[in-house]
Design a protein around this motif. Structure first.
Motif, PDB file in Angstrom:
ATOM      1  N   GLN A  68      11.831   6.036   0.765  1.00  0.00           N
ATOM      2  CA  GLN A  68      12.620   6.337  -0.422  1.00  0.00           C
ATOM      3  C   GLN A  68      11.907   7.271  -1.394  1.00  0.00           C
ATOM      4  O   GLN A  68      12.539   8.095  -2.044  1.00  0.00           O
ATOM      5  CB  GLN A  68      12.996   5.037  -1.139  1.00  0.00           C
ATOM      6  CG  GLN A  68      13.927   5.237  -2.327  1.00  0.00           C
ATOM      7  CD  GLN A  68      14.435   3.929  -2.893  1.00  0.00           C
ATOM      8  OE1 GLN A  68      14.157   2.860  -2.361  1.00  0.00           O
ATOM      9  NE2 GLN A  68      15.188   3.997  -3.981  1.00  0.00           N
ATOM     10  N   ASP A  69      10.603   7.172  -1.479  1.00  0.00           N
ATOM     11  CA  ASP A  69       9.854   7.999  -2.414  1.00  0.00           C
ATOM     12  C   ASP A  69       9.416   9.330  -1.810  1.00  0.00           C
ATOM     13  O   ASP A  69       8.772  10.136  -2.493  1.00  0.00           O
ATOM     14  CB  ASP A  69       8.625   7.240  -2.918  1.00  0.00           C
ATOM     15  CG  ASP A  69       9.011   6.008  -3.730  1.00  0.00           C
ATOM     16  OD1 ASP A  69       9.991   6.090  -4.495  1.00  0.00           O
ATOM     17  OD2 ASP A  69       8.345   4.964  -3.582  1.00  0.00           O
ATOM     18  N   GLY A  70       9.729   9.568  -0.544  1.00  0.00           N
ATOM     19  CA  GLY A  70       9.391  10.834   0.082  1.00  0.00           C
ATOM     20  C   GLY A  70       7.904  11.062   0.279  1.00  0.00           C
ATOM     21  O   GLY A  70       7.466  12.210   0.401  1.00  0.00           O
ATOM     22  N   LEU A  71       7.119   9.992   0.340  1.00  0.00           N
ATOM     23  CA  LEU A  71       5.665  10.152   0.422  1.00  0.00           C
ATOM     24  C   LEU A  71       5.230  10.731   1.763  1.00  0.00           C
ATOM     25  O   LEU A  71       4.338  11.586   1.814  1.00  0.00           O
ATOM     26  CB  LEU A  71       4.990   8.801   0.184  1.00  0.00           C
ATOM     27  CG  LEU A  71       5.250   8.149  -1.183  1.00  0.00           C
ATOM     28  CD1 LEU A  71       4.557   6.793  -1.265  1.00  0.00           C
ATOM     29  CD2 LEU A  71       4.775   9.068  -2.302  1.00  0.00           C
ATOM     30  N   ALA A  72       5.844  10.264   2.846  1.00  0.00           N
ATOM     31  CA  ALA A  72       5.455  10.781   4.160  1.00  0.00           C
ATOM     32  C   ALA A  72       5.825  12.254   4.298  1.00  0.00           C
ATOM     33  O   ALA A  72       5.034  13.054   4.825  1.00  0.00           O
ATOM     34  CB  ALA A  72       6.117   9.960   5.264  1.00  0.00           C
ATOM     35  N   LEU A  73       6.993  12.641   3.810  1.00  0.00           N
ATOM     36  CA  LEU A  73       7.406  14.034   3.920  1.00  0.00           C
ATOM     37  C   LEU A  73       6.506  14.930   3.064  1.00  0.00           C
ATOM     38  O   LEU A  73       6.139  16.036   3.483  1.00  0.00           O
ATOM     39  CB  LEU A  73       8.864  14.179   3.503  1.00  0.00           C
ATOM     40  CG  LEU A  73       9.484  15.565   3.657  1.00  0.00           C
ATOM     41  CD1 LEU A  73       9.291  16.113   5.065  1.00  0.00           C
ATOM     42  CD2 LEU A  73      10.969  15.526   3.295  1.00  0.00           C
ATOM     43  N   ALA A  89      14.939  15.337   2.269  1.00  0.00           N
ATOM     44  CA  ALA A  89      15.372  14.273   3.166  1.00  0.00           C
ATOM     45  C   ALA A  89      16.266  13.331   2.386  1.00  0.00           C
ATOM     46  O   ALA A  89      16.024  13.070   1.200  1.00  0.00           O
ATOM     47  CB  ALA A  89      14.184  13.516   3.756  1.00  0.00           C
ATOM     48  N   ALA A  90      17.299  12.852   3.033  1.00  0.00           N
ATOM     49  CA  ALA A  90      18.175  11.838   2.455  1.00  0.00           C
ATOM     50  C   ALA A  90      18.109  10.606   3.341  1.00  0.00           C
ATOM     51  O   ALA A  90      17.715  10.672   4.508  1.00  0.00           O
ATOM     52  CB  ALA A  90      19.615  12.350   2.361  1.00  0.00           C
ATOM     53  N   ARG A  91      18.492   9.479   2.778  1.00  0.00           N
ATOM     54  CA  ARG A  91      18.455   8.254   3.557  1.00  0.00           C
ATOM     55  C   ARG A  91      19.340   8.388   4.791  1.00  0.00           C
ATOM     56  O   ARG A  91      20.535   8.687   4.680  1.00  0.00           O
ATOM     57  CB  ARG A  91      18.934   7.072   2.718  1.00  0.00           C
ATOM     58  CG  ARG A  91      18.857   5.737   3.458  1.00  0.00           C
ATOM     59  CD  ARG A  91      19.410   4.591   2.646  1.00  0.00           C
ATOM     60  NE  ARG A  91      19.321   3.327   3.394  1.00  0.00           N
ATOM     61  CZ  ARG A  91      19.813   2.170   2.970  1.00  0.00           C
ATOM     62  NH1 ARG A  91      20.426   2.111   1.786  1.00  0.00           N
ATOM     63  NH2 ARG A  91      19.687   1.078   3.705  1.00  0.00           N
ATOM     64  N   PRO A  92      18.784   8.184   5.973  1.00  0.00           N
ATOM     65  CA  PRO A  92      19.599   8.295   7.189  1.00  0.00           C
ATOM     66  C   PRO A  92      20.350   7.006   7.475  1.00  0.00           C
ATOM     67  O   PRO A  92      20.078   5.956   6.883  1.00  0.00           O
ATOM     68  CB  PRO A  92      18.544   8.565   8.267  1.00  0.00           C
ATOM     69  CG  PRO A  92      17.337   7.800   7.779  1.00  0.00           C
ATOM     70  CD  PRO A  92      17.380   7.900   6.266  1.00  0.00           C
TER      71      PRO A  92
END
Length: 327
Positions: A68-73, A89-92
């Motif tokens: 949710q926080d986009g940390l990996a991306l 990225a959006a929630r899949p």
């Protein structure tokens, strides 16, 4: 001095658009970020090396764990030394809990009972990385399967396979369908990004095969203008999980899509995935398909150089597909 008075002719910039079903999914939430931080995962290293070798301007990843926080991306983008300052990225739908027995096996809460197969929320989602700013993305992932014009829903023993309760919540997208505008200096680029379910792992009702076909058909609906204005300067990119010539699935749908007059197919017949170790062979499942009004300059599939001793599967069975386009 005379040269300084001559007009400067604008040269159209060549753009490299790519998609990669890279294996950037792990066995639980947060584990991809862990592996990115540790920086010693050979699979991630091979994926990054392949992307750096091709250096696409816009990249659609179709097997990337969402948080949710986009940390990996953000951590993944940082591996490219500023090449991709913009990402989305959006929630899949993968791993999205439904509380229902979606596959009718008598049990609930299993990976196939999510909106799209997933062991946890965000498992194997999607991401877009870009050299250029990303505009307001339109997310079609919430559309119910039964809402797709002409949807073909599974039947078992002459009756609907999906119960009314399931039909009321079952989304079409197994992962996602995004309309992603990229802000280029010389005009719009719109990436139609998606990742479809494999057309296998079901029963005689062909639930996944039919859903796979309808996930592709959603782009027919979009490009026919049935959901609003047709996106400007579009390119379809992602993992259709469907080969027009071989493998499982309703192949005629892929052949028909590739034959659309408003699309170009720069790599006809080129395999993009290698499952020879499973006895399946090589198949074409990932695509980058520009609209008819783009000029295609070049295209290719990034296969490992096995003559140099590279492990052909260290970066997964899928290979990066790229197309160079200009106006």
């Amino acid at each position: 001095m005379i040269l300084a008075c001559l007009p400067v002719l604008a040269v159209a910039e060549t753009l490299r658009i790519a998609t990669f079903a890279a294996p950037l999914s792990r066995d639980g939430p947060g584990l991809l970020l862990r592996d990115l931080i540790k920086a010693d995962d050979p699979q991630i290293g091979a994926v990054v090396a392949n992307i750096k070798a091709v250096r696409p301007d816009v990249l659609v990843l179709t097997d990337f764990d969402y948080d949710q926080d986009g940390l990996a991306l953000a951590a993944f983008s940082a591996l490219f030394d500023g090449l991709y300052p913009h990402y989305f990225a959006a929630r899949p739908n993968t791993g999205m809990f439904t509380g229902l027995d979606m596959d009718r096996n008598g049990r609930k809460g299993e990976p196939r009972d999510a909106q799209g197969y997933g062991r946890f929320a965000g498992d194997g989602g999607m991401a877009v990385l870009s050299r250029f700013a990303i505009g307001d993305t339109r997310d079609l992932s919430g559309m119910l399967w039964r809402e797709l014009p002409g949807a073909t829903l599974p039947v078992a023993d002459g009756a609907p396979f999906l119960t009314d309760e399931v039909l009321a919540v079952q989304r079409l997208s197994s992962s996602g369908h995004w309309i992603v505008p990229i802000d280029l200096p010389d005009g719009p680029l719109t990436v139609l990004a998606f990742s479809a379910t494999p057309p296998v792992f079901d029963g005689p009702e062909d639930r996944n095969g039919l859903r796979n076909r309808d996930e592709l058909r959603l782009w027919d609906v979009v490009l026919n203008g049935d959901l609003g204005p047709i996106p400007d300067g579009f390119v379809v990119a992602g993992n259709a999980n469907l080969d027009p010539l071989g493998g499982d699935g309703l192949r005629a749908a892929m052949a028909a899509f590739l034959a659309r007059p408003d699309l170009q197919d720069p790599l006809p017949g080129q395999p993009t995935a290698d499952w020879r170790d499973r006895g399946i062979g090589t198949l074409r499942v990932s695509y980058v398909l520009p609209a008819w009004d783009w000029q295609v300059q070049d295209a290719g599939v990034m296969w490992p150089d096995t003559q140099q001793g590279d492990d052909p599967l260290v970066a997964g069975p899928h290979h990066l597909v790229w197309v160079d386009i200009a106006r």
